[in-house]
Design an enzyme around this catalytic site. Structure first.
Site, short mmCIF file in Angstrom:
data_model
loop_
_atom_site.label_atom_id
_atom_site.label_comp_id
_atom_site.label_asym_id
_atom_site.label_seq_id
_atom_site.Cartn_x
_atom_site.Cartn_y
_atom_site.Cartn_z
N ARG A 38 0.86 -1.19 0.00
CA ARG A 38 0.00 0.00 0.00
C ARG A 38 0.89 1.24 0.00
O ARG A 38 1.74 1.41 0.88
CB ARG A 38 -0.87 -0.03 1.24
CG ARG A 38 -1.78 1.12 1.41
CD ARG A 38 -2.64 0.88 2.64
NE ARG A 38 -3.19 2.14 3.08
CZ ARG A 38 -3.45 2.44 4.32
NH1 ARG A 38 -3.23 1.55 5.27
NH2 ARG A 38 -3.95 3.60 4.64
N ASN B 82 2.15 7.59 0.52
CA ASN B 82 2.35 8.92 -0.06
C ASN B 82 2.93 8.73 -1.47
O ASN B 82 4.14 8.56 -1.63
CB ASN B 82 3.30 9.73 0.82
CG ASN B 82 3.45 11.16 0.34
OD1 ASN B 82 3.20 11.47 -0.82
ND2 ASN B 82 3.87 12.02 1.24
N GLY C 93 12.39 2.56 -0.54
CA GLY C 93 13.67 3.23 -0.71
C GLY C 93 14.68 2.48 -1.55
O GLY C 93 15.40 3.08 -2.34
N GLU C 94 14.75 1.18 -1.43
CA GLU C 94 15.76 0.41 -2.16
C GLU C 94 15.22 -0.29 -3.40
O GLU C 94 15.98 -0.88 -4.15
CB GLU C 94 16.38 -0.64 -1.23
CG GLU C 94 17.14 -0.04 -0.07
CD GLU C 94 18.34 0.78 -0.50
OE1 GLU C 94 19.00 0.39 -1.47
OE2 GLU C 94 18.58 1.81 0.12
#
Length: 140
Positions: free
Chosen positions: A23, A26, A99-100
């Site tokens: 999910r 943002n 992030g990765e």
């Protein structure tokens, strides 16, 4: 990926990341994180090099003075697609970290794109001009 047939100069024309990230809480931040990771991966594939002076045993490029990082002109079009997914196991919010995700396969994808464009397989990073120019096919 484009590689100049005469000079072996490489250019990334576009990049696409398709991520299953659970999910998305943002979407704007998540997209920016993945684009940043893709840019870092392109820098790792084409620019970043750790040079060691084997005679004296120290890192030659140990500061930011000679550090090269890709900019928007290096990768003009980046796109991110998030797959619709909810992961009830990953976290209470049913989300995962993004992030990765964008950096995982970039270096390998760039090296393979260079191979597809030139027929030259570079097996160590960064994929630089000196590794390509001597093996480029002859242009008639």
């Amino acid at each position: 990926m484009a590689v100049d047939a005469y000079t072996a100069e490489t250019r990334i024309r576009r990049m696409l990341a398709v991520c299953a990230a659970g999910r998305i809480l943002n979407p704007i931040s998540a997209r920016s994180q993945v684009i940043g990771a893709m840019t870092m991966g392109a820098g790792a594939a084409l620019m970043e090099d750790l040079v060691v002076d084997k005679r004296r045993g120290f890192f030659v490029n140990h500061d930011l003075a000679g550090y090269e990082a890709p900019v928007h002109a290096d990768i003009p079009h980046q796109e991110v697609i998030f797959l619709e997914e909810v992961d009830p196991i990953a976290s209470p919010l049913k989300a995962k970290g993004v992030g990765e995700l964008g950096i995982c396969g970039v270096a390998a994808a760039v090296a393979n794109a260079v191979y597809n464009a030139t027929g030259v397989r570079v097996r160590d990073y960064p994929v630089t001009l000196d590794k390509l120019i001597g093996q480029m096919p002859v242009i008639a």
